[in-house]
Design a protein around this motif. Structure first.
Motif, PDB file in Angstrom:
ATOM      1  N   UNK A 168      -9.268 -26.780   5.091  1.00  0.00           N
ATOM      2  CA  UNK A 168     -10.376 -26.306   4.406  1.00  0.00           C
ATOM      3  C   UNK A 168      -9.817 -25.671   3.236  1.00  0.00           C
ATOM      4  N   UNK A 169      -8.739 -25.108   3.036  1.00  0.00           N
ATOM      5  CA  UNK A 169      -8.247 -24.451   1.935  1.00  0.00           C
ATOM      6  C   UNK A 169      -7.869 -25.612   0.907  1.00  0.00           C
ATOM      7  N   UNK A 191       0.083 -24.116   5.317  1.00  0.00           N
ATOM      8  CA  UNK A 191       0.126 -22.716   6.091  1.00  0.00           C
ATOM      9  C   UNK A 191      -0.130 -21.676   5.261  1.00  0.00           C
ATOM     10  N   UNK A 192      -1.025 -20.728   5.435  1.00  0.00           N
ATOM     11  CA  UNK A 192      -1.518 -19.610   4.635  1.00  0.00           C
ATOM     12  C   UNK A 192      -0.294 -18.625   4.413  1.00  0.00           C
ATOM     13  N   UNK A 193       0.122 -18.210   3.207  1.00  0.00           N
ATOM     14  CA  UNK A 193       1.078 -17.061   3.027  1.00  0.00           C
ATOM     15  C   UNK A 193       0.537 -15.900   3.344  1.00  0.00           C
ATOM     16  N   UNK A 194      -0.593 -15.649   3.085  1.00  0.00           N
ATOM     17  CA  UNK A 194      -1.284 -14.119   3.255  1.00  0.00           C
ATOM     18  C   UNK A 194      -2.845 -14.478   3.536  1.00  0.00           C
ATOM     19  N   UNK A 195      -3.504 -13.559   4.203  1.00  0.00           N
ATOM     20  CA  UNK A 195      -5.050 -13.700   4.291  1.00  0.00           C
ATOM     21  C   UNK A 195      -5.439 -12.397   4.444  1.00  0.00           C
ATOM     22  N   UNK A 196      -6.673 -12.189   3.645  1.00  0.00           N
ATOM     23  CA  UNK A 196      -7.014 -10.765   3.357  1.00  0.00           C
ATOM     24  C   UNK A 196      -8.530 -10.709   3.278  1.00  0.00           C
ATOM     25  N   UNK A 197      -9.288  -9.760   2.933  1.00  0.00           N
ATOM     26  CA  UNK A 197     -10.720  -9.679   3.351  1.00  0.00           C
ATOM     27  C   UNK A 197     -11.669 -10.514   2.573  1.00  0.00           C
ATOM     28  N   UNK A 198     -11.090 -10.878   1.140  1.00  0.00           N
ATOM     29  CA  UNK A 198     -11.963 -11.658   0.323  1.00  0.00           C
ATOM     30  C   UNK A 198     -11.446 -13.292   0.335  1.00  0.00           C
ATOM     31  N   UNK A 199     -10.273 -13.357   0.333  1.00  0.00           N
ATOM     32  CA  UNK A 199      -9.722 -14.865   0.344  1.00  0.00           C
ATOM     33  C   UNK A 199      -8.311 -14.793   0.909  1.00  0.00           C
ATOM     34  N   UNK A 200      -7.623 -16.040   1.006  1.00  0.00           N
ATOM     35  CA  UNK A 200      -6.194 -16.002   1.323  1.00  0.00           C
ATOM     36  C   UNK A 200      -5.277 -16.679   0.363  1.00  0.00           C
ATOM     37  N   UNK A 201      -4.029 -16.727   0.658  1.00  0.00           N
ATOM     38  CA  UNK A 201      -3.080 -17.361  -0.431  1.00  0.00           C
ATOM     39  C   UNK A 201      -2.521 -18.239   0.202  1.00  0.00           C
ATOM     40  N   UNK A 202      -2.050 -19.429  -0.714  1.00  0.00           N
ATOM     41  CA  UNK A 202      -1.189 -20.495  -0.216  1.00  0.00           C
ATOM     42  C   UNK A 202       0.116 -20.733  -1.342  1.00  0.00           C
ATOM     43  N   UNK A 203       1.002 -21.159  -0.995  1.00  0.00           N
ATOM     44  CA  UNK A 203       2.164 -21.340  -1.674  1.00  0.00           C
ATOM     45  C   UNK A 203       2.164 -22.920  -2.116  1.00  0.00           C
ATOM     46  N   UNK A 213       1.606 -19.093  -6.282  1.00  0.00           N
ATOM     47  CA  UNK A 213       0.756 -18.673  -5.235  1.00  0.00           C
ATOM     48  C   UNK A 213      -0.656 -18.816  -5.639  1.00  0.00           C
ATOM     49  N   UNK A 214      -1.321 -19.459  -4.748  1.00  0.00           N
ATOM     50  CA  UNK A 214      -2.959 -19.825  -5.026  1.00  0.00           C
ATOM     51  C   UNK A 214      -3.864 -18.882  -4.037  1.00  0.00           C
TER      52      UNK A 214
END
Length: 533
Positions: A168-169, A191-203, A213-214
């Protein structure tokens, strides 16, 4: 500053209730307490009456909502679970008035034990603003948030599971940027690098080899936040009006987080500001503007691990080396930060602790050199006959005090000199890089202060540090343009001390956060609030 609203939100993590009939543990014991206590029956009748009204209202909402959207469903969940648990906490608060501290603590610990896992489940189910609130709670001192809640709130800083389905990302990035992942990037990590409340980050890696980082915004997250904030503000108007003003400031700040182009501009401005004199100690990633949209933010990749995780890892290794537990080392650090009377020292003690840690680091290096030199000599002489010793190098402990001091200095620079600073500096947004520098990320919430506001705030900090009550009261009225109904000097002094300095017994007495603000509201309510303070 932003922390006024942040602290106001700590209780909402607890305001959830399970969907079964065990929602009120030890109800029989509480009813018995009510019958024995003066006026207890009246308290329960009032609570039940309010609960009946809430239930009737909820029934009408459901009956009239045959076709409702996601925001309405979130409203039903919030009102169906938040209000009853609020009544339960309030009921226990009323029933334990006049009881011993031990009885009060036992009663509330029963509630905390029961509701904490429920609150965590609801937070992860609804995510959005509730997840952001958990992150805010994790930044408050541990003696303010019950440990049952603090434990999992801290996990929300960097251990949030992704809500995205597989692939999906990737699809969201392609839709936002109008090209395929293969055309945009040389490498992409699903694989997500980090996930938070508003969005998540991918390398990913650009075609020129630059690592990036996206940050990808969750679909419909802005609508969810708006719905959640509306519900909570309505709830506070009904149950805790003293929290409404701070929440309205939170609403203004949070609703700026959903435009990643604006965040990219914030990143660029702050990165440029901090490049002058701080680049050897602090890194803020620069955005890649042509790969940024309202829902996708591409920026330089900052290697590192969240600061708290790095601290725990180093502390664990040090504890193992010294034959102690992590808890023992933490207690020793806490004792060093207290004076002989047991009162916590002022922040200036950071200098002394930073120097002590600096010498400790050097002492460990010297010790390692001495021991390993002896091992090397032995291994190259007698070691040929009876065997070698393994040469080990100790990883020196982090200079925690120096890192805290650096963070305070950087944020003070942002606030007082630049007039633009991070309004959400929770520990998950601070990385310890391999070279020892700190990486500061996530500038979605940025607060801007004009020169006059910064000057007034600087005066306040000085007045608070000197405990100059007359000046604190003057600033409250004349420069910050705030006003209470009865203009009591004590109210002005306590409020500014509470929000901007400390919540020690000389300020809050025996109150907690909630009851202190309730008492202020009852004695001398605010009638004019300056949202900048």
């Amino acid at each position: 500053m932003m922390h006024q609203g942040g602290r106001s939100m700590m209780k909402f993590i607890a305001y959830n209730i399970p969907k079964n009939h065990r929602a009120f543990p030890n109800s029989a014991r509480l009813l018995a307490m009510a019958r024995r206590g003066t006026g207890g029956g009246h308290v329960i009748r009032s609570a039940l009456r309010a609960g009946s009204i809430a239930a009737a209202g909820l029934t009408c909402l459901v009956a009239g909502g045959a076709y409702f959207d996601e925001g309405f469903r979130r409203s039903l969940i919030f009102w169906g679970q938040a209000f009853p648990i609020y009544l339960h906490y309030e009921l226990v608060h009323q029933l334990t008035k006049g009881k011993s501290n031990e009885e009060i603590e036992m009663a509330f610990n029963t509630l905390h034990d029961f509701y904490s896992p429920v609150a965590k489940g609801i937070t992860l189910q609804l995510r959005g603003f509730y997840l952001k609130t958990a992150q805010l709670c994790s930044t408050i001192t541990p003696d303010t948030v019950p440990p049952q809640y603090m434990k999992w709130c801290r996990q929300m800083q960097d251990e949030v599971p992704t809500p995205f389905e597989s692939g999906q990302a990737r699809r969201l990035v392609e839709e936002a940027l109008g090209q395929s992942i293969e055309d945009l990037f040389d490498e992409w990590s699903d694989e997500p690098y980090g996930s938070a409340s508003i969005g998540q980050v991918h390398k990913a890696k650009l075609k020129d080899g630059t690592e990036v980082a996206i940050k990808i915004q969750y679909p419909r997250i802005e609508q969810k936040f708006r719905s959640d904030l509306t519900n909570i503000i309505r709830f506070c108007k009904l149950a805790m009006p003293q929290h409404v003003k701070p929440l309205q400031e939170i609403e203004k700040q949070f609703l700026t987080e959903f435009d990643y182009v604006a965040e990219a501009k914030n990143l660029e401005e702050i990165a440029e500001n901090l490049s002058k004199g701080w680049s050897d100690r602090v890194v803020v990633p620069h955005p890649i503007f042509h790969l940024c949209t309202k829902t996708v933010l591409t920026m330089e990749y900052v290697p590192g691990v969240p600061l708290l995780k790095a601290l725990r890892n180093r502390l664990k290794k040090l504890a193992e080396r010294e034959g102690k537990t992590v808890s023992q080392l933490e207690e020793e650090f806490q004792k060093r930060c207290e004076d002989p009377s047991g009162e916590t020292q002022q922040i200036v003690s950071l200098d002394a602790e930073a120097r002590r840690m600096w010498w400790m680091q050097r002492a460990l290096i010297v010790r390692d050199v001495a021991i390993n030199t002896a091992k090397y000599i032995f291994n190259n002489t007698l070691g040929f006959i009876i065997g070698n010793f393994k040469i080990d190098w100790c990883e020196p402990p982090l200079n925690i005090a120096a890192l805290i001091k650096l963070l305070l200095e950087v944020h003070a620079h942002e606030i007082f000199l630049d007039g633009i600073f991070n309004g959400d500096p929770h520990p998950g947004n601070i990385l310890l890089m391999p070279d020892g520098r700190l990486g500061l990320i996530d500038y979605g919430q940025v607060k801007r202060l004009d020169l006059q506001t910064r000057l007034s705030y600087a005066k306040l900090i000085v007045a608070l540090s000197e405990d100059n009550r007359e000046e604190i009261v003057r600033l409250f009225r004349e420069e910050m343009h705030q006003k209470t109904k009865f203009s009591k000097d004590e109210t002005a002094y306590k409020l500014l001390s509470f929000w901007h300095d400390r919540y020690t017994p000389d300020i809050v007495g025996d109150h907690n956060l909630h009851t202190f603000l309730e008492a202020i509201e009852a004695q001398d309510p605010m009638v004019e609030v300056n949202e900048d303070y």
